[in-house]
Scaffold this active site. Structure first.
Site, PDB file in Angstrom:
ATOM      1  N   LYS A  15    -106.583  61.875   6.484  1.00  0.00           N
ATOM      2  CA  LYS A  15    -108.241  61.748   6.659  1.00  0.00           C
ATOM      3  C   LYS A  15    -108.330  62.580   7.071  1.00  0.00           C
ATOM      4  O   LYS A  15    -109.467  63.704   7.154  1.00  0.00           O
ATOM      5  CB  LYS A  15    -108.468  60.208   7.473  1.00  0.00           C
ATOM      6  CG  LYS A  15    -108.372  59.353   5.657  1.00  0.00           C
ATOM      7  CD  LYS A  15    -109.485  57.847   6.409  1.00  0.00           C
ATOM      8  CE  LYS A  15    -109.694  57.096   5.391  1.00  0.00           C
ATOM      9  NZ  LYS A  15    -110.703  56.057   6.411  1.00  0.00           N
ATOM     10  N   ASN A  38    -102.647  56.035  15.515  1.00  0.00           N
ATOM     11  CA  ASN A  38    -103.516  54.781  15.672  1.00  0.00           C
ATOM     12  C   ASN A  38    -103.113  55.096  17.485  1.00  0.00           C
ATOM     13  O   ASN A  38    -102.493  55.427  18.192  1.00  0.00           O
ATOM     14  CB  ASN A  38    -102.229  53.171  15.329  1.00  0.00           C
ATOM     15  CG  ASN A  38    -103.200  52.004  15.768  1.00  0.00           C
ATOM     16  OD1 ASN A  38    -104.514  52.223  16.150  1.00  0.00           O
ATOM     17  ND2 ASN A  38    -102.416  51.397  15.649  1.00  0.00           N
ATOM     18  N   ASN A  72    -113.302  49.903  13.622  1.00  0.00           N
ATOM     19  CA  ASN A  72    -112.513  48.479  13.748  1.00  0.00           C
ATOM     20  C   ASN A  72    -113.103  48.432  15.115  1.00  0.00           C
ATOM     21  O   ASN A  72    -113.279  49.214  16.191  1.00  0.00           O
ATOM     22  CB  ASN A  72    -111.328  48.203  13.275  1.00  0.00           C
ATOM     23  CG  ASN A  72    -109.834  49.329  13.870  1.00  0.00           C
ATOM     24  OD1 ASN A  72    -110.274  49.090  15.017  1.00  0.00           O
ATOM     25  ND2 ASN A  72    -110.134  50.408  13.424  1.00  0.00           N
ATOM     26  N   CYS A 114    -120.717  49.330  28.850  1.00  0.00           N
ATOM     27  CA  CYS A 114    -119.899  49.541  28.229  1.00  0.00           C
ATOM     28  C   CYS A 114    -119.780  48.869  26.482  1.00  0.00           C
ATOM     29  O   CYS A 114    -120.207  47.914  26.210  1.00  0.00           O
ATOM     30  CB  CYS A 114    -118.748  49.983  28.639  1.00  0.00           C
ATOM     31  SG  CYS A 114    -117.665  48.221  29.101  1.00  0.00           S
ATOM     32  N   CYS A 117    -118.910  44.888  27.936  1.00  0.00           N
ATOM     33  CA  CYS A 117    -119.637  44.186  28.309  1.00  0.00           C
ATOM     34  C   CYS A 117    -121.238  43.398  27.128  1.00  0.00           C
ATOM     35  O   CYS A 117    -121.052  41.892  28.554  1.00  0.00           O
ATOM     36  CB  CYS A 117    -121.586  45.798  28.917  1.00  0.00           C
ATOM     37  SG  CYS A 117    -120.361  46.389  30.356  1.00  0.00           S
ATOM     38  N   CYS A 138    -118.705  41.652   2.074  1.00  0.00           N
ATOM     39  CA  CYS A 138    -118.032  41.988   1.369  1.00  0.00           C
ATOM     40  C   CYS A 138    -117.613  43.522   2.476  1.00  0.00           C
ATOM     41  O   CYS A 138    -119.987  43.450   2.399  1.00  0.00           O
ATOM     42  CB  CYS A 138    -118.173  42.393  -0.051  1.00  0.00           C
ATOM     43  SG  CYS A 138    -117.305  43.873  -0.661  1.00  0.00           S
ATOM     44  N   CYS A 191    -118.404  42.266  33.611  1.00  0.00           N
ATOM     45  CA  CYS A 191    -117.806  42.554  32.641  1.00  0.00           C
ATOM     46  C   CYS A 191    -116.189  42.586  32.645  1.00  0.00           C
ATOM     47  O   CYS A 191    -115.528  42.728  33.474  1.00  0.00           O
ATOM     48  CB  CYS A 191    -117.812  44.530  32.575  1.00  0.00           C
ATOM     49  SG  CYS A 191    -117.063  45.447  31.412  1.00  0.00           S
ATOM     50  N   CYS A 196    -114.431  49.326  34.318  1.00  0.00           N
ATOM     51  CA  CYS A 196    -115.923  48.859  34.207  1.00  0.00           C
ATOM     52  C   CYS A 196    -116.761  48.661  35.080  1.00  0.00           C
ATOM     53  O   CYS A 196    -117.520  49.703  35.638  1.00  0.00           O
ATOM     54  CB  CYS A 196    -116.264  48.180  33.043  1.00  0.00           C
ATOM     55  SG  CYS A 196    -117.792  48.485  32.479  1.00  0.00           S
TER      56      CYS A 196
END
Length: 292
Positions: A15, A38, A72, A114, A117, A138, A191, A196
């Site tokens: 991609k 990844n 994701n 963030c 959070c 779906c 958090c 953060c």
């Protein structure tokens, strides 16, 4: 990015490589750097952070802004962790599972919320999203919705980098109702991301050290009155006048904040002279004209 610019002859390419080829044909003056891996693995995450810290246009400088277009939650949490640790400003974006809504979000570490959070339930409960299969749901893909969200994201990027207009902290898009909700979320002091919380403390210190701006009350200016106005010059307010406001109120179903630009004056048939009615026919009048 999903299926928006991939072409049949790019079959077999990754991609990122296919996207680079398409984008380079669109604008060959842009420099591209592709990494097909990844980012959630330890080795790749370390390299990802290194590129954020030293991959800017200037040699060895950090990038100006990170755009998240992943699909994701695991990848989003990895980007969030990297940006919190580095203090890197980034924009998150996404489209819903039913493909008819989406959002963009500007995240400034320590100042705004963030991604951790106020995480989605799947993140807060540490559920492996690969195992999720909800009945009747779906994971649809609709290029029109993705195109709208991508356009809104890029528009927000331009406003942020070029410093014009109002940059949106959070802007949603509901395609079913054409609704664009907007809001701003503060960082969560509890958090789960320790970086953060550290960024929040550093932001509070910067705000405390910033000199306070005193509000100086301006003196009212005296109205200038001219003794004569030979040319009859008048200043007209840009705001809607009383006639326009009254007319706007009479328009049925006019949404709040919208007014008419002008009003059509009432037709007054009583003013002016009218032609006197006579009993002579048209033939008689034509005969009189011939005798003249």
């Amino acid at each position: 990015m999903n299926r928006l610019f991939f072409q049949p002859h790019q079959a077999g390419l990754s991609k990122v490589d296919a996207a680079q080829h398409t984008l380079r044909n669109i604008n060959p003056d842009v420099s591209f750097e592709t990494h097909n891996y990844n980012i959630t693995t330890l080795e790749n995450f370390t390299h990802f952070m290194e590129r954020l810290s030293h991959g800017g246009l200037a040699e060895g400088k950090p990038v100006d802004l990170v755009l998240s277009c992943v699909d994701n939650f695991e990848a989003r949490m990895a980007i969030n962790a990297a940006c919190n640790e580095l203090g890197q400003i980034w924009m998150e974006s996404g489209v819903s599972e039913n493909a008819v809504s989406g959002h963009i979000q500007l995240i400034i570490p320590g100042e705004t919320a963030c991604f951790a959070c106020a995480p989605p339930l799947v993140v807060a409960a540490n559920i492996d999203e690969k195992t999720l299969k909800r009945e009747g749901v779906c994971a649809a893909s609709l290029p029109t919705t993705m195109g709208v969200v991508a356009g809104v994201l890029v528009q927000n990027v331009l406003k942020y980098l070029l410093k014009f207009g109002s940059v949106s902290y959070y802007l949603g898009y509901n395609a079913m109702q054409d609704f664009f909700p907007s809001m701003a979320m503060k960082a969560n002091p509890q958090c789960n991301d320790r970086h953060c919380r550290r960024q929040q403390e550093e932001y509070k210190k910067r705000e405390a050290e910033r000199p306070k701006v005193e509000v100086v009350q301006e003196e009212e200016e005296e109205e200038v009155v001219h003794e004569d106005n030979e040319w009859g010059i008048e200043l007209v307010s840009e705001e809607a006048n009383e006639d326009t406001q009254a007319a706007a109120a009479t328009v049925a179903g006019l949404p709040e904040g919208i007014t008419v630009a002008y009003t059509i004056p009432d037709v007054n048939t009583d003013d002016g002279e009218t032609v006197e009615e006579i009993e002579q026919s048209l033939e008689d009048l034509m005969a009189q004209m011939r005798k003249l």
